[in-house]
Design a protein around this motif. Sequence first.
Motif, short mmCIF file in Angstrom:
data_model
loop_
_atom_site.label_atom_id
_atom_site.label_comp_id
_atom_site.label_asym_id
_atom_site.label_seq_id
_atom_site.Cartn_x
_atom_site.Cartn_y
_atom_site.Cartn_z
N ALA A 272 60.87 38.36 41.21
CA ALA A 272 61.74 37.19 41.23
C ALA A 272 61.38 36.29 40.07
O ALA A 272 60.20 36.14 39.73
N VAL A 273 62.39 35.68 39.45
CA VAL A 273 62.13 34.82 38.29
C VAL A 273 62.87 33.50 38.45
O VAL A 273 63.86 33.40 39.17
N GLY A 274 62.38 32.49 37.74
CA GLY A 274 63.00 31.17 37.78
C GLY A 274 62.29 30.24 36.82
O GLY A 274 61.76 30.66 35.80
N SER A 275 62.29 28.95 37.17
CA SER A 275 61.69 27.96 36.27
C SER A 275 61.29 26.72 37.03
O SER A 275 61.71 26.50 38.17
N ASP A 276 60.49 25.91 36.37
CA ASP A 276 60.11 24.59 36.87
C ASP A 276 60.07 23.64 35.69
O ASP A 276 59.11 23.61 34.94
N LEU A 277 61.16 22.90 35.51
CA LEU A 277 61.28 21.95 34.41
C LEU A 277 60.94 22.58 33.06
O LEU A 277 60.17 22.03 32.27
N GLY A 278 61.50 23.75 32.81
CA GLY A 278 61.29 24.40 31.52
C GLY A 278 60.14 25.38 31.49
O GLY A 278 59.98 26.11 30.50
N THR A 279 59.31 25.41 32.52
CA THR A 279 58.21 26.37 32.59
C THR A 279 58.67 27.60 33.37
O THR A 279 59.22 27.47 34.47
N THR A 280 58.46 28.77 32.79
CA THR A 280 58.93 29.99 33.45
C THR A 280 58.13 30.29 34.71
O THR A 280 56.94 29.98 34.81
N ILE A 281 58.80 30.90 35.68
CA ILE A 281 58.17 31.35 36.92
C ILE A 281 58.48 32.83 37.10
O ILE A 281 59.63 33.25 37.00
N VAL A 282 57.45 33.62 37.34
CA VAL A 282 57.61 35.04 37.66
C VAL A 282 56.78 35.34 38.90
O VAL A 282 55.59 35.02 38.94
N GLN A 283 57.41 35.92 39.91
CA GLN A 283 56.72 36.25 41.14
C GLN A 283 56.94 37.72 41.48
O GLN A 283 57.99 38.27 41.19
N HIS A 284 55.90 38.35 42.10
CA HIS A 284 55.95 39.78 42.40
C HIS A 284 55.65 40.05 43.86
O HIS A 284 54.74 39.44 44.44
N TRP A 285 56.42 40.95 44.46
CA TRP A 285 56.19 41.41 45.83
C TRP A 285 55.51 42.77 45.77
O TRP A 285 56.03 43.71 45.16
N ASN A 286 54.34 42.88 46.37
CA ASN A 286 53.56 44.12 46.31
C ASN A 286 53.65 44.92 47.59
O ASN A 286 52.88 45.88 47.80
N GLY A 287 54.55 44.54 48.47
CA GLY A 287 54.66 45.22 49.74
C GLY A 287 54.06 44.43 50.87
O GLY A 287 54.31 44.73 52.05
N THR A 288 53.26 43.39 50.51
CA THR A 288 52.61 42.56 51.53
C THR A 288 52.88 41.09 51.33
O THR A 288 53.25 40.39 52.29
N ILE A 289 52.72 40.60 50.12
CA ILE A 289 52.93 39.18 49.83
C ILE A 289 53.56 38.99 48.46
O ILE A 289 53.54 39.90 47.62
N TRP A 290 54.16 37.80 48.27
CA TRP A 290 54.64 37.39 46.95
C TRP A 290 53.52 36.66 46.23
O TRP A 290 52.87 35.78 46.80
N LYS A 291 53.29 37.01 44.97
CA LYS A 291 52.27 36.35 44.15
C LYS A 291 52.91 35.86 42.86
O LYS A 291 53.78 36.52 42.31
#
Length: 291
Positions: A272-291
């Motif tokens: 999953a991707v997104g942003s926070d006031l111009g700062t990029t956000i990348v999150q990954h699901w490994n089968g157990t949790i999002w990091k």
Amino acid sequence: MRFARTRAALGAFFGTGLLAVAGAAGAVVLPAGPAVAGTGVPQRGVPIPHGELFGVAETSATNAWAVGCAGNCFQGFGGIKTLILHWNGVAWKPVPSPSPGNGSALSSVTAASANSAWAVGCTAFCFLHSVAPQTVILHWNGTAWTQVPSPAQARIGALNGVTATSASNVWAVGCAGHCFGPMATTRTMIVHWNGTAWKYVASPSPASNSVLAAVTATSASNTWAVGYTRNRYRTLIERWNGTAWKQVPSPTPGQFSQLVGVAATSASNAWAVGSDLGTTIVQHWNGTIWK
């Protein structure tokens, strides 16, 4: 809402983000495609109306769709029309599409085959007026694009993302209510196509202003939707397990965190991707949790 701020917040309503921007008045030419097979000669671009593209999907090298809006998409209300382009392996060409309401835009597209594609968006596409939008769902049957009715519970609002794993398993997500404007109050919206009709499906809305911006699916029992809550701007991730939609904990690294895109290859691998006031956000699901 000021125009500049509206445009900066596009991810809120169009989860796939801008794919191409037609900035000049009049017709715009898409970039040339790859060389024609066996010739080494680049293909020429195709003139299209002034407008913008927000979503793209493909099933093969000779079947791709891009959708958005034609007209001054962010500066007015009347005259905005849906825009759909098709790639046939040689060139991009505009394809006629319904434009219900006084102004319509498409935010996302998905294709299950050459004879089945879906595009979603909303009417009343105008951030500068206090007009409640209505959802728009269009279907490609191999010959033409036609409008398909939204479920009664999902007619007021906007659909921001759509995904399909088969002709009988299609999901679309967005926000219900008065989605646009600084004073808008929204809740999550999810609808499902079962091969016969679109049905409204209940989904978590953890705050008074909850928006889903994008959706992806790998099977009938594994679908992810991402977005954010607007009252505190916290990330929002929800999962369909084959029975119900449930919220899944996700990191919120800043004070204005938003997720606007998601992709998955299996039940244990999603991004999953997104942003926070111009700062990029990348999150990954490994089968157990999002990091």
